[in-house]
Motif scaffolding. Structure first.
Motif, short mmCIF file in Angstrom:
data_model
loop_
_atom_site.label_atom_id
_atom_site.label_comp_id
_atom_site.label_asym_id
_atom_site.label_seq_id
_atom_site.Cartn_x
_atom_site.Cartn_y
_atom_site.Cartn_z
N LEU A 238 72.90 63.82 65.28
CA LEU A 238 71.62 63.23 64.90
C LEU A 238 70.53 63.60 65.90
N ALA A 239 70.89 63.71 67.19
CA ALA A 239 69.89 64.12 68.19
C ALA A 239 69.44 65.55 67.94
N LEU A 240 70.38 66.45 67.60
CA LEU A 240 70.01 67.82 67.29
C LEU A 240 69.12 67.87 66.05
N LEU A 241 69.43 67.03 65.07
CA LEU A 241 68.61 66.97 63.86
C LEU A 241 67.18 66.56 64.20
N ALA A 242 67.02 65.59 65.11
CA ALA A 242 65.69 65.13 65.51
C ALA A 242 64.92 66.21 66.26
N LEU A 243 65.66 67.13 66.91
CA LEU A 243 65.03 68.22 67.63
C LEU A 243 64.73 69.41 66.73
N GLY A 244 65.01 69.28 65.42
CA GLY A 244 64.66 70.34 64.47
C GLY A 244 65.79 71.28 64.14
N GLU A 245 67.03 71.00 64.59
CA GLU A 245 68.16 71.86 64.29
C GLU A 245 68.75 71.48 62.92
N ASP A 246 69.05 72.49 62.10
CA ASP A 246 69.66 72.25 60.79
C ASP A 246 71.18 72.27 60.97
N VAL A 247 71.75 71.10 61.26
CA VAL A 247 73.17 71.03 61.63
C VAL A 247 74.00 70.22 60.62
N LEU A 248 73.42 69.82 59.51
CA LEU A 248 74.13 68.98 58.55
C LEU A 248 74.66 69.81 57.38
N GLU B 285 67.95 55.31 60.69
CA GLU B 285 67.23 54.62 61.77
C GLU B 285 67.47 55.33 63.11
N THR B 286 68.71 55.81 63.31
CA THR B 286 69.02 56.51 64.56
C THR B 286 68.21 57.79 64.68
N VAL B 287 68.14 58.58 63.58
CA VAL B 287 67.35 59.81 63.60
C VAL B 287 65.89 59.50 63.89
N ALA B 288 65.37 58.43 63.28
CA ALA B 288 63.97 58.06 63.49
C ALA B 288 63.71 57.74 64.96
N GLY B 289 64.67 57.05 65.61
CA GLY B 289 64.51 56.74 67.02
C GLY B 289 64.51 57.98 67.89
N PHE B 290 65.44 58.92 67.58
CA PHE B 290 65.46 60.18 68.33
C PHE B 290 64.15 60.95 68.12
N THR B 291 63.65 60.94 66.88
CA THR B 291 62.43 61.69 66.58
C THR B 291 61.23 61.13 67.34
N VAL C 54 61.32 59.70 70.26
CA VAL C 54 61.42 60.15 71.64
C VAL C 54 60.99 61.61 71.75
N ALA C 55 61.48 62.45 70.81
CA ALA C 55 61.15 63.87 70.86
C ALA C 55 59.66 64.10 70.69
N SER C 56 59.00 63.29 69.83
CA SER C 56 57.57 63.51 69.58
C SER C 56 56.72 63.21 70.81
N THR C 57 57.28 62.43 71.75
CA THR C 57 56.55 62.13 72.98
C THR C 57 56.25 63.39 73.77
N PHE C 58 57.16 64.38 73.66
CA PHE C 58 57.01 65.61 74.42
C PHE C 58 56.42 66.73 73.58
N ALA D 106 64.08 69.98 80.73
CA ALA D 106 63.95 68.61 81.22
C ALA D 106 63.68 67.64 80.09
N CYS D 107 62.83 68.04 79.14
CA CYS D 107 62.53 67.16 78.00
C CYS D 107 63.77 66.93 77.15
N ALA D 108 64.55 68.00 76.92
CA ALA D 108 65.77 67.86 76.12
C ALA D 108 66.74 66.92 76.81
N ALA D 109 66.88 67.08 78.14
CA ALA D 109 67.80 66.20 78.87
C ALA D 109 67.31 64.75 78.82
N LEU D 110 65.98 64.57 78.96
CA LEU D 110 65.43 63.22 78.91
C LEU D 110 65.63 62.60 77.55
N LEU D 111 65.45 63.42 76.48
CA LEU D 111 65.65 62.90 75.12
C LEU D 111 67.07 62.39 74.94
#
Length: 288
Positions: A9-19, A35-41, A43-47, A154-159
């Motif tokens: 789900l974290a990879l999906l939020a980062l734009g990876e087509d993994v499903l 809801e989990t994907v939305a939360g990851f997204t 965080v990712a949108s912050t950067f 760093a952003c990926a690790a923080l996410l």
């Protein structure tokens, strides 16, 4: 189908087509994974668009003058807008811009006072002619090349770290489900070799789910449906379609499992008929 793991789900939020198709179907119907994907997204949108070096202003001439003075270099020509204060000795010939103190343009590379190679020129490649101007390489592009990949990592690790912490807190805060009933699902005569099991999980808020696993591939053109049956088979309630080998199904509020204690998985055809086909693959009573 089980919930999609957090890493996917974290990879999906980062734009990876993994499903795959099954996971996409699950995500479209599962509020928890959505809801989990939305939360990851979030965080990712912050950067998003955090390529800060592109927004930096070019240093003023005064900055270069201070750098020049701090390094104790001499300057000629138009490379610097403002040369450092202090007159040059009258007997000293004009030195190339950014030449080191104590070295004159006529010195050879093997002499103590030889010129310093320009940036991008290694020692032994020769020296610049006397009176030539040294090349100043801007700092900003080189900083950007180093900054961008480092910041992305760093952003990926923080996410992952922030999202993982949020998920951990949420899981710690959520009370675990309690298994209140279970059943072994035996194959019907026409389905020798099939097997499965079922369990009823109840949350502290009273919500119940039937978790079913089945080992019996569905032939082409068919699908599997999960039912709760009355013990004498006089009534039934459909819980939904079993997609794959495992599925979770909400028990309707107010349904008394003591009146519908038998878990049944049927083989159905795409014929538009919502009723039970009469062809059960596995079946078993819950120990309620």
């Amino acid at each position: 189908m089980q919930h999609i793991d957090d890493e996917t789900l974290a990879l999906l939020a980062l734009g990876e087509d993994v499903l795959d198709d099954d996971a996409r179907a699950h995500l479209s119907a599962c509020a928890r994974c959505t809801e989990t994907v939305a939360g990851f997204t979030r965080v990712a949108s912050t950067f998003d668009g955090a390529d800060a070096p592109d927004a930096l202003d070019a240093p003023s001439p005064a900055v270069w003058s201070r750098v020049h003075a701090e390094l104790g270099l001499t300057a000629v020509g138009a490379d610097l807008d403002a040369p450092p204060p202090g007159p040059a000795p009258a007997s000293a010939p004009a030195a190339p811009a950014f030449a080191a103190p104590g070295r004159t343009p006529g010195d050879g590379p093997d002499r103590p006072g030889g010129p310093v190679p320009g940036r991008g020129e290694s020692r032994g490649q020769g020296t610049a002619d006397a009176g030539t101007t040294g090349v100043v390489v801007p700092f900003e592009p080189r900083r950007r090349r180093r900054w961008v990949p480092a910041t992305a990592a760093a952003c990926a690790a923080l996410l992952v770290g922030v999202a993982g912490g949020v998920l951990w807190e949420r899981r710690e805060a959520e009370p675990p489900e309690t298994t209140v009933a279970s059943a072994t699902l035996d194959a019907l005569p026409d389905w020798q070799g099939a097997s499965g099991d079922a369990r009823v999980e109840e949350r502290p808020d009273g919500r119940r789910q039937v978790v079913v696993t089945l080992d019996a591939p569905a032939p082409d053109g068919t699908y599997r449906e999960v039912w709760l049956l009355a013990e004498d088979l006089s009534g039934l309630v459909s819980l939904g379609v079993l997609d794959g080998t495992e599925g979770r199904f909400d028990v309707p509020d107010g349904l008394d499992l003591a009146q519908f204690p038998v878990v049944d998985v049927s083989e159905e055809h795409f014929d538009g008929d919502p009723s039970h086909s009469g062809d059960s693959v596995v079946r078993g009573p819950l120990d309620v």
